[in-house]
Design a protein around this motif. Structure first.
Motif, PDB file in Angstrom:
ATOM      1  N   GLU A  12       0.829  -1.211   0.000  1.00  0.00           N
ATOM      2  CA  GLU A  12       0.000   0.000   0.000  1.00  0.00           C
ATOM      3  C   GLU A  12       0.859   1.254   0.000  1.00  0.00           C
ATOM      4  O   GLU A  12       0.551   2.235  -0.668  1.00  0.00           O
ATOM      5  CB  GLU A  12      -0.933  -0.028   1.210  1.00  0.00           C
ATOM      6  N   VAL A  13       1.940   1.209   0.772  1.00  0.00           N
ATOM      7  CA  VAL A  13       2.874   2.343   0.801  1.00  0.00           C
ATOM      8  C   VAL A  13       4.259   1.780   0.540  1.00  0.00           C
ATOM      9  O   VAL A  13       4.751   0.947   1.296  1.00  0.00           O
ATOM     10  CB  VAL A  13       2.849   3.065   2.164  1.00  0.00           C
ATOM     11  N   LEU A  36       8.177   9.888   6.403  1.00  0.00           N
ATOM     12  CA  LEU A  36       7.267   8.752   6.621  1.00  0.00           C
ATOM     13  C   LEU A  36       7.403   8.218   8.038  1.00  0.00           C
ATOM     14  O   LEU A  36       6.411   7.906   8.702  1.00  0.00           O
ATOM     15  CB  LEU A  36       7.564   7.641   5.606  1.00  0.00           C
ATOM     16  N   ALA A  89       4.304   6.078   9.674  1.00  0.00           N
ATOM     17  CA  ALA A  89       3.749   5.307   8.556  1.00  0.00           C
ATOM     18  C   ALA A  89       4.407   3.940   8.478  1.00  0.00           C
ATOM     19  O   ALA A  89       5.596   3.789   8.769  1.00  0.00           O
ATOM     20  CB  ALA A  89       3.962   6.054   7.244  1.00  0.00           C
ATOM     21  N   PHE A 135       5.636   1.348   5.931  1.00  0.00           N
ATOM     22  CA  PHE A 135       5.910   1.341   4.495  1.00  0.00           C
ATOM     23  C   PHE A 135       6.962   0.314   4.126  1.00  0.00           C
ATOM     24  O   PHE A 135       7.837  -0.023   4.922  1.00  0.00           O
ATOM     25  CB  PHE A 135       6.338   2.734   4.013  1.00  0.00           C
ATOM     26  N   LEU A 187       7.824   7.708  -4.039  1.00  0.00           N
ATOM     27  CA  LEU A 187       6.855   7.166  -3.092  1.00  0.00           C
ATOM     28  C   LEU A 187       5.556   6.825  -3.825  1.00  0.00           C
ATOM     29  O   LEU A 187       5.005   7.666  -4.535  1.00  0.00           O
ATOM     30  CB  LEU A 187       6.560   8.185  -1.983  1.00  0.00           C
ATOM     31  N   VAL A 219       1.647   5.292  -3.155  1.00  0.00           N
ATOM     32  CA  VAL A 219       0.604   4.936  -2.201  1.00  0.00           C
ATOM     33  C   VAL A 219      -0.567   4.371  -2.996  1.00  0.00           C
ATOM     34  O   VAL A 219      -1.027   5.003  -3.960  1.00  0.00           O
ATOM     35  CB  VAL A 219       0.155   6.156  -1.367  1.00  0.00           C
ATOM     36  N   LEU A 228      -1.760   9.186   3.407  1.00  0.00           N
ATOM     37  CA  LEU A 228      -1.408   7.923   4.063  1.00  0.00           C
ATOM     38  C   LEU A 228      -2.519   7.434   4.986  1.00  0.00           C
ATOM     39  O   LEU A 228      -2.422   6.343   5.545  1.00  0.00           O
ATOM     40  CB  LEU A 228      -0.114   8.101   4.873  1.00  0.00           C
TER      41      LEU A 228
END
Lengths: 132, 74
Positions: free
Chosen positions: A19-20, A43, A48, A50, A77, A79, A103
């Motif tokens: 997802e990230v 991040l 977050a 990631f 990046l 997302v 996010l």
């Protein structure tokens, strides 16, 4: 299928499945470039979760990534499968609070809930799952 | 190696009507603030792609190590 296309497919799959995901030089713990350091730092600051891919071990990762994303520089990046930006855009969004919104994070870093682990890494890429 | 003036000229030629303020301490890492009508109605990603697109493939990340961008409309 050529090896190059396999690599491109693996990158595309990683973008789709995580997802990230941040493509960077070095790792979040040991970034090898100031731009990558700032982006992964933003991040981390938001708490977050990631996935991170180091593009340095193989120059083809960067070539194939840029071919997919139509974006020449690192970091990048993504997302939910979409390119959010490089360092400049991510930092601009961090300043305005847009990054947290993209996010889906609204709590301050200290109170951010721990999200569940991300999908397993795709084979030819070394993807770190960020759980801290 | 390019100078900030050269990068400025290339951006302003590449995006007609744009104004670019380009700085560099070392002539390999550049920071550009670009103001252009062409950015109207498109997102930041596309704005940056317009500027990156002026340069040859491999030029940014190659001879131009970094081109940090801030884009806006007039």
């Amino acid at each position: 299928m050529s090896e190059t296309n396999e690599l491109r497919d693996a990158i595309a799959e990683a973008i789709e499945k995580n997802e990230v995901i941040l493509f960077m030089k070095g790792s979040p713990e040991q970034p090898m470039c100031g731009f990558s350091a700032r982006t992964s730092g933003a991040l981390k600051e938001l708490g977050a979760v990631f996935a991170a891919v180091d593009v340095l071990p193989d120059p083809r990762i960067r070539q194939e990534l840029s071919a997919i994303s139509n974006w020449p520089t690192i970091p990048q990046l993504f997302v939910k499968g979409e390119l959010v930006g490089g360092c400049d855009i991510v930092m601009e969004m961090h300043d305005t609070g847009e990054l947290a919104a993209v996010l889906g994070i609204d709590a301050p870093p200290a109170a951010a809930p721990q999200a569940e682990a991300q999908a397993a890494p795709a084979a030819p890429l070394q993807i770190e799952n960020r759980l801290d | 190696m390019a100078t900030p003036d050269e990068i400025k000229a290339r951006i302003e030629t590449g995006i007609p009507g744009s104004r670019a303020d380009v700085q560099s301490d070392d002539n390999v890492h550049f920071t550009a603030h670009v103001i252009a009508d062409a950015f109207a109605g498109i997102g930041r990603i596309e704005q940056h792609r317009l500027v990156y697109g002026i340069f040859a493939e491999g030029e940014i990340g190659g001879p131009i190590h970094a081109l940090s961008l801030r884009t806006e409309t007039p």
